[in-house]
Design a protein around this motif. Structure first.
Motif, short mmCIF file in Angstrom:
data_model
loop_
_atom_site.label_atom_id
_atom_site.label_comp_id
_atom_site.label_asym_id
_atom_site.label_seq_id
_atom_site.Cartn_x
_atom_site.Cartn_y
_atom_site.Cartn_z
N GLN A 346 -8.84 -9.03 36.92
CA GLN A 346 -7.80 -8.06 37.27
C GLN A 346 -7.19 -7.41 36.02
O GLN A 346 -6.59 -6.34 36.11
N ALA A 347 -7.33 -8.06 34.87
CA ALA A 347 -6.92 -7.40 33.63
C ALA A 347 -7.85 -6.22 33.34
O ALA A 347 -7.43 -5.21 32.75
N ILE A 348 -9.11 -6.34 33.74
CA ILE A 348 -10.05 -5.22 33.60
C ILE A 348 -9.70 -4.12 34.61
O ILE A 348 -9.84 -2.93 34.32
N VAL A 349 -9.22 -4.52 35.79
CA VAL A 349 -8.86 -3.54 36.83
C VAL A 349 -7.78 -2.59 36.33
O VAL A 349 -7.82 -1.39 36.63
N ILE A 350 -6.81 -3.09 35.58
CA ILE A 350 -5.70 -2.22 35.15
C ILE A 350 -6.18 -1.17 34.16
O ILE A 350 -5.50 -0.17 33.94
N THR A 351 -7.34 -1.37 33.54
CA THR A 351 -7.90 -0.34 32.66
C THR A 351 -8.66 0.73 33.43
O THR A 351 -8.99 1.77 32.88
N GLY A 352 -8.98 0.45 34.71
CA GLY A 352 -9.76 1.39 35.50
C GLY A 352 -11.25 1.29 35.26
O GLY A 352 -12.02 2.07 35.82
N CYS A 353 -11.69 0.34 34.42
CA CYS A 353 -13.12 0.20 34.07
C CYS A 353 -13.85 -0.76 35.00
O CYS A 353 -15.02 -1.06 34.78
N HIS A 354 -13.16 -1.28 36.02
CA HIS A 354 -13.77 -2.32 36.85
C HIS A 354 -14.93 -1.81 37.70
O HIS A 354 -15.75 -2.60 38.17
N GLN A 355 -15.01 -0.47 37.91
CA GLN A 355 -16.12 0.05 38.70
C GLN A 355 -17.46 -0.21 38.02
O GLN A 355 -18.49 -0.29 38.69
N VAL A 356 -17.45 -0.33 36.69
CA VAL A 356 -18.69 -0.61 35.96
C VAL A 356 -19.27 -1.95 36.39
O VAL A 356 -20.50 -2.13 36.43
N LEU A 357 -18.40 -2.90 36.75
CA LEU A 357 -18.86 -4.23 37.13
C LEU A 357 -19.64 -4.20 38.44
O LEU A 357 -20.38 -5.14 38.74
N GLN A 358 -19.47 -3.13 39.23
CA GLN A 358 -20.23 -3.02 40.48
C GLN A 358 -21.72 -2.99 40.20
O GLN A 358 -22.52 -3.58 40.94
N GLY A 359 -22.12 -2.29 39.13
CA GLY A 359 -23.53 -2.25 38.78
C GLY A 359 -24.06 -3.62 38.41
O GLY A 359 -25.18 -4.00 38.79
N LEU A 360 -23.26 -4.40 37.67
CA LEU A 360 -23.66 -5.75 37.31
C LEU A 360 -23.77 -6.64 38.55
O LEU A 360 -24.71 -7.43 38.68
N GLU A 361 -22.82 -6.50 39.46
CA GLU A 361 -22.86 -7.32 40.68
C GLU A 361 -24.07 -6.96 41.54
O GLU A 361 -24.68 -7.85 42.16
N MET A 362 -24.41 -5.67 41.58
CA MET A 362 -25.61 -5.27 42.32
C MET A 362 -26.85 -5.99 41.78
O MET A 362 -27.71 -6.43 42.54
N GLN A 363 -26.93 -6.12 40.45
CA GLN A 363 -28.05 -6.82 39.84
C GLN A 363 -28.06 -8.30 40.20
O GLN A 363 -29.11 -8.87 40.48
N LEU A 364 -26.88 -8.93 40.21
CA LEU A 364 -26.79 -10.35 40.55
C LEU A 364 -27.19 -10.59 42.00
O LEU A 364 -27.86 -11.59 42.32
N VAL A 365 -26.77 -9.69 42.89
CA VAL A 365 -27.13 -9.83 44.31
C VAL A 365 -28.63 -9.68 44.49
O VAL A 365 -29.27 -10.45 45.22
N THR A 366 -29.20 -8.66 43.82
CA THR A 366 -30.65 -8.44 43.93
C THR A 366 -31.43 -9.63 43.38
O THR A 366 -32.40 -10.10 43.99
N ALA A 367 -31.01 -10.15 42.22
CA ALA A 367 -31.68 -11.30 41.62
C ALA A 367 -31.53 -12.54 42.50
O ALA A 367 -32.44 -13.39 42.55
N GLY A 368 -30.41 -12.64 43.21
CA GLY A 368 -30.18 -13.80 44.07
C GLY A 368 -31.05 -13.84 45.29
O GLY A 368 -31.16 -14.87 45.97
N GLN A 369 -31.70 -12.71 45.63
CA GLN A 369 -32.61 -12.66 46.77
C GLN A 369 -34.00 -13.19 46.42
O GLN A 369 -34.85 -13.33 47.30
#
Length: 648
Positions: A346-369
């Motif tokens: 949430q410290a990253i959220v206050i910078t507004g840069c947290h949307q970048v983490l969506q791309g990383l999470e997409m990769q983790l979800v895909t790898a988890g399959q």
């Protein structure tokens, strides 16, 4: 909330940011209205905060973010668009009475002028750009995640069976967004960097062409081979995962391995940037007469070939390296990696840069399959990390609303709690937690503890996009995981709530000069400790009373600003009706306009009276506040109070 209030709020925000001439561009995300301004000094934050719709403010470089919440931000944004539709000097779509070159030169000069004053402005701009790429993709991922959760729930309760027609239809809905993720990323990147989005779609579709070996299928075959190497049996694999994967390997052209890019983010992102700039370059070089034919041809063919034979293989290795590093961090002993990530999220959220983490999470979800060497689907733990970090801020906000005596703070606190149950933290963070600092930090602490719990028990799920209450659907495939994520919610919320209730709200402290005087007075009078405690307690009462009076003064001042704006709006409407009355001659129109004019005159008179009353209240509060702010008056009152206590 009616449309009129949205319009008033939009007008207030536009005036407060310095008018259209101070706006470079504007946009909105799920909860925030974002203005990128030329000159930050022209923005009046105090006026913006007077709006009852405003839940908080945040700056990211030259971007002002007004937190409004879901459902509200879209309506206010629509009203902003309407207000600015006919105004000039706004770089949203076009600039009237100015050539394109002049407009670009002006925008570039202003951008360089103000960004040069910002430390790490280039980094913040880059993160903001990446976030803008992933933002349009999130709704598709959310829909896929919810469907995945419902599909798992239906299988658990026996409504559908694995392999049935209904299961196949739900699989189409859940898998399409992830299988064609490269298409979505390439399309959004082209759009962000000024290229033709359709060309981005075509290049993205080429990257996931069925002619190329499927990257996910290759991963499954490699996992199956490792499973056999670990003395596993094909029959055991079938029991765990249902089917034995088809033998498949990457294509080889020389020494270059060629695969599809299903589920990839980094290769289509970089190729989208390359393609968008290539298209703009070809438009400058190719003669205009044949540009419509040659530009898309050269852009598509060359970008795809460069990606297939050069950039693609390199970026796949980089992407794999990043994924391995993240998985290693999250896999640190006793859940510390997960705890640390949940604590800072949430410290990253206050910078507004947290949307970048969506791309990383997409990769983790895909790898988890893709199964590991033991034939087990690892899934992704990032959803539990998000959940812990989000719900903990809700716990801190609830504690503030229960502890505070200020009705406005209580309203803001409660309005910030509810969105956190649906995965949105901005109202809680910017409305209550962050301005008080400690509640925000205790919210981070709650996220850390909840993340630690998730890391210890390895709470994972196969999807993403929804968290907290809606996110429970993603865990219906395994009731142990369901109980685990419920525990993450309870622990994160409780830790932040208890810490904030106990330590999160500071008592009003005595000013430093008072403290020095009191210590000197204590030493001079040789007061015993019990008497001294009485003095301090009495002084705190005096201080709290003055603080409440100053708070009322500030409220009166803000209310005055709001009423002044409202009065001006009513006055403008009344003048418009007067003009219409002079220009209309038909009997029916004249009667209607006179009636409307009379109605607005009454509104104006009422607004004028309210304004005048508040002027009087404001002047009264101002005189009292000025007296309070004089240290000598306050100090004398405190000293008199102390002497009276000693005399008793």
């Amino acid at each position: 909330m009616n449309r009129k209030n949205y319009k008033e709020a939009a007008q207030l925000f536009l005036n407060a940011v310095g008018g259209s001439e101070n706006i470079s561009t504007y946009l909105h995300c799920v909860t925030r209205l974002r203005f990128i301004v030329f000159d930050k000094t022209k923005v009046d934050e105090s006026v913006i905060k007077t709006s009852p719709l405003c839940k908080g403010l945040n700056w990211q470089s030259d971007q002002l973010q007004i937190i409004l919440g879901t459902g509200v931000v879209e309506n206010v944004y629509d009203e902003v668009e309407k207000i600015l539709a006919n105004e000039i000097k706004i770089a949203k779509t076009s600039i009237v009475n100015s050539t394109k070159d002049e407009a670009m030169a002006l925008a570039k000069a202003n951008k360089n002028k103000f960004q040069s004053k910002t430390k790490f402005g280039w980094f913040k701009k880059g993160m903001r750009g990446l976030g803008d790429i992933f933002l349009p993709i999130i709704p598709a991922i959310v829909a896929a995640g919810l469907t995945m959760g419902f599909a798992a729930l239906f299988k658990q309760v026996g409504w559908i069976s694995k392999g049935s027609q209904a299961d196949k239809i739900l699989t189409i809905i859940t898998n399409t967004a992830f299988d064609f993720l490269a298409v979505l990323v390439c399309w959004s990147t082209f759009k962000k960097f000024g290229g033709n989005p359709v060309l981005g779609i075509i290049i993205g579709l080429m990257l996931v062409s069925p002619i190329l070996p499927n990257k996910g299928a290759i991963g499954q075959w490699e996992a199956y081979q490792k499973f056999l190497e670990n003395n596993g049996k094909p029959s055991d694999w079938e029991k765990i995962l249902g089917t034995i994967p088809t033998e498949i390997y990457p294509m080889k052209i020389g020494f270059i391995p060629i695969t599809g890019y299903q589920g990839s983010v980094l290769p289509p992102l970089i190729l989208g940037i390359v393609g968008a700039y290539a298209e703009r370059g070809w438009k400058r070089i190719v003669p205009q007469a044949v540009s419509i034919i040659l530009t898309p041809f050269l852009t598509i063919v060359l970008t795809f070939l460069v990606g297939l034979f050069f950039l693609g293989p390199i970026l796949l290795m980089v992407e794999k390296g990043i994924l391995i590093a993240v998985q290693w961090t999250l896999g640190l002993p006793i859940g510390l990696g997960v705890a640390f990530t949940a604590g800072i999220l949430q410290a990253i959220v206050i910078t507004g840069c947290h949307q970048v983490l969506q791309g990383l999470e997409m990769q983790l979800v895909t790898a988890g399959q893709i199964p590991n060497g033991n034939g087990v689907l690892t899934h992704s733990i990032f959803n539990a990390i998000w959940t812990a970090s989000i719900i903990s801020q809700g716990g801190a906000a609830l504690a503030i609303s229960l502890r505070t005596k200020d009705s406005n703070e209580r309203r803001l606190g409660l309005s910030g709690v509810i969105p956190t149950f649906f995965g949105i933290t901005e109202p809680a963070i910017f409305g209550t937690n962050l301005p008080k600092t400690k509640p925000f930090l205790f919210g981070l602490a709650g996220g850390f503890v909840g993340g630690w719990f998730a890391g210890l028990l390895n709470i994972t799920c196969p999807g993403m996009g929804v968290t907290v209450i809606p996110g429970l659907l993603l865990y219906t495939h395994d009731w142990k995981m369901m109980l685990g994520i419920i525990g993450v919610n309870i622990i994160s919320f409780s830790v932040a709530f208890v810490l904030t209730m106990a330590f999160g709200i500071d008592k009003i402290k005595v000013q430093k000069n008072f403290k020095k005087e009191m210590i000197a007075y204590k030493n001079e009078q040789k007061l015993p400790n019990e008497e001294w405690k009485k003095v301090v307690k009495s002084l705190e009462t005096v201080t709290n009373n003055h603080a409440r009076q100053l708070n009322d003064f500030n409220k009166s001042l803000n209310n005055l600003d709001r009423l002044s704006l409202k009065k001006e709006i009513v006055e403008i409407k009344m003048n418009n009706f007067q003009n219409k009355k002079q220009n209309k001659f038909t009997k029916w129109n004249k009667k209607k306009i006179v009636k409307s004019l009379h109605k607005n005159q009454l509104k104006f008179a009422k607004a004028q009276n309210v304004y005048n009353e508040n002027i009087i209240n404001f002047q009264n509060w101002q005189s009292e506040a000025m007296m309070i702010l004089k240290d000598d008056v306050w100090l004398k009152e405190c000293q008199d109070k102390m002497k009276a206590i000693v005399a008793r």
